[in-house]
Design a protein around this motif. Structure first.
Motif, PDB file in Angstrom:
ATOM      1  N   TYR A   1      27.519   1.107 -34.999  1.00  0.00           N
ATOM      2  CA  TYR A   1      27.186   2.446 -35.680  1.00  0.00           C
ATOM      3  C   TYR A   1      28.114   2.708 -36.655  1.00  0.00           C
ATOM      4  N   GLY A   2      29.023   1.732 -37.115  1.00  0.00           N
ATOM      5  CA  GLY A   2      29.782   1.897 -38.125  1.00  0.00           C
ATOM      6  C   GLY A   2      30.948   2.940 -37.953  1.00  0.00           C
ATOM      7  N   ILE A   3      31.599   2.854 -36.570  1.00  0.00           N
ATOM      8  CA  ILE A   3      32.648   3.980 -36.348  1.00  0.00           C
ATOM      9  C   ILE A   3      33.670   3.174 -35.839  1.00  0.00           C
ATOM     10  N   SER A   4      34.839   3.826 -35.516  1.00  0.00           N
ATOM     11  CA  SER A   4      35.830   2.976 -34.906  1.00  0.00           C
ATOM     12  C   SER A   4      35.661   2.777 -33.551  1.00  0.00           C
ATOM     13  N   ARG A   5      36.253   2.190 -32.886  1.00  0.00           N
ATOM     14  CA  ARG A   5      36.386   1.629 -31.475  1.00  0.00           C
ATOM     15  C   ARG A   5      36.510   3.100 -30.583  1.00  0.00           C
ATOM     16  N   ASP A   6      37.719   3.472 -31.088  1.00  0.00           N
ATOM     17  CA  ASP A   6      38.336   4.872 -30.583  1.00  0.00           C
ATOM     18  C   ASP A   6      37.197   5.933 -30.322  1.00  0.00           C
ATOM     19  N   ASN A   7      36.582   6.104 -31.566  1.00  0.00           N
ATOM     20  CA  ASN A   7      35.622   7.275 -31.909  1.00  0.00           C
ATOM     21  C   ASN A   7      34.255   6.763 -30.899  1.00  0.00           C
ATOM     22  N   SER A   8      33.929   5.684 -30.639  1.00  0.00           N
ATOM     23  CA  SER A   8      32.816   5.437 -29.846  1.00  0.00           C
ATOM     24  C   SER A   8      33.295   5.790 -28.347  1.00  0.00           C
ATOM     25  N   ARG A   9      34.634   5.373 -28.265  1.00  0.00           N
ATOM     26  CA  ARG A   9      34.998   5.752 -26.533  1.00  0.00           C
ATOM     27  C   ARG A   9      35.109   7.395 -26.481  1.00  0.00           C
ATOM     28  N   GLN A  10      35.580   8.154 -27.619  1.00  0.00           N
ATOM     29  CA  GLN A  10      35.497   9.664 -27.591  1.00  0.00           C
ATOM     30  C   GLN A  10      34.152  10.104 -27.399  1.00  0.00           C
ATOM     31  N   ILE A  11      33.190   9.612 -28.131  1.00  0.00           N
ATOM     32  CA  ILE A  11      31.530  10.066 -28.014  1.00  0.00           C
ATOM     33  C   ILE A  11      31.023   9.973 -26.627  1.00  0.00           C
ATOM     34  N   LEU A  12      31.429   8.668 -26.233  1.00  0.00           N
ATOM     35  CA  LEU A  12      30.977   8.199 -24.751  1.00  0.00           C
ATOM     36  C   LEU A  12      31.660   9.305 -23.544  1.00  0.00           C
ATOM     37  N   TYR A  13      32.875   9.568 -23.729  1.00  0.00           N
ATOM     38  CA  TYR A  13      33.618  10.466 -23.189  1.00  0.00           C
ATOM     39  C   TYR A  13      32.989  11.983 -22.812  1.00  0.00           C
ATOM     40  N   ARG A  14      32.551  12.315 -24.080  1.00  0.00           N
ATOM     41  CA  ARG A  14      32.156  13.809 -24.195  1.00  0.00           C
ATOM     42  C   ARG A  14      30.723  13.910 -23.536  1.00  0.00           C
ATOM     43  N   ILE A  15      29.891  12.636 -23.609  1.00  0.00           N
ATOM     44  CA  ILE A  15      28.617  12.821 -23.221  1.00  0.00           C
ATOM     45  C   ILE A  15      28.809  12.714 -21.705  1.00  0.00           C
ATOM     46  N   VAL A  16      29.636  11.865 -21.261  1.00  0.00           N
ATOM     47  CA  VAL A  16      29.796  11.926 -19.631  1.00  0.00           C
ATOM     48  C   VAL A  16      30.500  13.289 -19.158  1.00  0.00           C
ATOM     49  N   LYS A  17      31.412  13.744 -19.940  1.00  0.00           N
ATOM     50  CA  LYS A  17      31.860  15.003 -19.548  1.00  0.00           C
ATOM     51  C   LYS A  17      30.825  16.133 -19.502  1.00  0.00           C
ATOM     52  N   SER A  18      29.935  16.052 -20.436  1.00  0.00           N
ATOM     53  CA  SER A  18      28.861  17.081 -20.273  1.00  0.00           C
ATOM     54  C   SER A  18      27.670  16.809 -19.230  1.00  0.00           C
ATOM     55  N   LEU A  19      27.717  15.434 -18.779  1.00  0.00           N
ATOM     56  CA  LEU A  19      26.768  15.295 -17.710  1.00  0.00           C
ATOM     57  C   LEU A  19      27.570  16.008 -16.537  1.00  0.00           C
ATOM     58  N   ARG A  20      28.872  15.672 -16.300  1.00  0.00           N
ATOM     59  CA  ARG A  20      29.519  15.930 -15.070  1.00  0.00           C
ATOM     60  C   ARG A  20      29.353  17.572 -15.014  1.00  0.00           C
ATOM     61  N   LYS A  21      29.508  18.310 -16.224  1.00  0.00           N
ATOM     62  CA  LYS A  21      29.346  19.651 -16.146  1.00  0.00           C
ATOM     63  C   LYS A  21      28.371  20.114 -15.380  1.00  0.00           C
ATOM     64  N   VAL A  22      27.069  19.537 -15.817  1.00  0.00           N
ATOM     65  CA  VAL A  22      25.546  19.747 -15.119  1.00  0.00           C
ATOM     66  C   VAL A  22      25.690  19.494 -13.772  1.00  0.00           C
ATOM     67  N   LYS A  23      26.516  18.581 -13.312  1.00  0.00           N
ATOM     68  CA  LYS A  23      26.358  18.090 -11.782  1.00  0.00           C
ATOM     69  C   LYS A  23      27.326  19.221 -11.318  1.00  0.00           C
ATOM     70  N   MET A  24      28.194  19.722 -11.857  1.00  0.00           N
ATOM     71  CA  MET A  24      29.186  20.842 -11.299  1.00  0.00           C
ATOM     72  C   MET A  24      28.456  22.112 -11.328  1.00  0.00           C
ATOM     73  N   GLU A  25      27.665  22.426 -12.357  1.00  0.00           N
ATOM     74  CA  GLU A  25      27.016  23.569 -12.008  1.00  0.00           C
ATOM     75  C   GLU A  25      25.788  23.729 -11.056  1.00  0.00           C
ATOM     76  N   ASN A  26      25.480  22.540 -10.680  1.00  0.00           N
ATOM     77  CA  ASN A  26      24.268  22.072  -9.785  1.00  0.00           C
ATOM     78  C   ASN A  26      24.790  22.389  -8.390  1.00  0.00           C
ATOM     79  N   GLU A  27      26.168  21.993  -8.193  1.00  0.00           N
ATOM     80  CA  GLU A  27      26.866  22.107  -7.009  1.00  0.00           C
ATOM     81  C   GLU A  27      27.298  23.498  -6.681  1.00  0.00           C
TER      82      GLU A  27
END
Length: 170
Positions: free
Chosen positions: A143-169
């Motif tokens: 994707y033409g980005i830095s390794r840290d940037n790819s890690r950060q993007i995936l972290y944010r996605i997972v964080k948003s999915l965890r938020k959905v899970k927490m709201e559901n609980e």
């Protein structure tokens, strides 16, 4: 059982099995219960051969049907007794398990919706990392980005999915 009684029982079995099975099937919940009642009927005849040997053909048929009816009745009584003795806690546990299954299904749908609503590039990154097993470095290169940037993007996605899970609980 003497050989004569065995032969007579086999003749009775061959002659009346089909008719008795049909008779039982009409009166039972399933084929297995009908089959069991007919088999039990003939087992009873094997144990008490003298009773039926004294009867005429017409009386034998009625006698066998009476035995099958009694066997079906006993099976129904056992089933009813079982249903009446089911512990309320078992029902509550089953209901709770059903609720959990439904809630898990709803949560799964919400998470999939969240993933579907990601921008296409983010959705592809998520899929490549979690499904295909690509590394942060491979994603960065693709994707033409830095390794840290790819890690950060995936972290944010997972964080948003965890938020959905927490709201559901809650």
């Amino acid at each position: 059982m003497n050989p004569t009684n065995k032969v007579e029982t086999e003749k009775l079995y061959k002659k009346y099995y089909g008719e008795l099975f049909y008779f039982a099937k009409k009166r039972s919940l399933n084929n297995s219960e009908a089959e069991d009642s007919v088999q039990d009927c003939f087992l009873e005849i094997v144990k008490n051969p003298n009773t039926i040997s004294k009867l005429s053909d017409r009386s034998k048929q009625a006698y066998l049907k009476t035995i099958v009816k009694r066997k079906l009745s006993n099976a129904s009584a056992k089933r009813l007794n079982y249903l009446q003795n089911i512990d309320e806690n078992e029902l509550l546990i089953e209901e709770k398990q059903t609720d959990e299954i439904v809630l898990n299904r709803i949560l799964t749908e919400k998470i999939f919706d969240q993933i579907k609503n990601l921008p296409e590039e983010r959705r592809l990154m998520f899929s490549e990392y979690f499904i295909e097993g690509k590394s942060y470095a491979e994603l960065a290169e693709n994707y033409g980005i830095s390794r840290d940037n790819s890690r950060q993007i995936l972290y944010r996605i997972v964080k948003s999915l965890r938020k959905v899970k927490m709201e559901n609980e809650n």
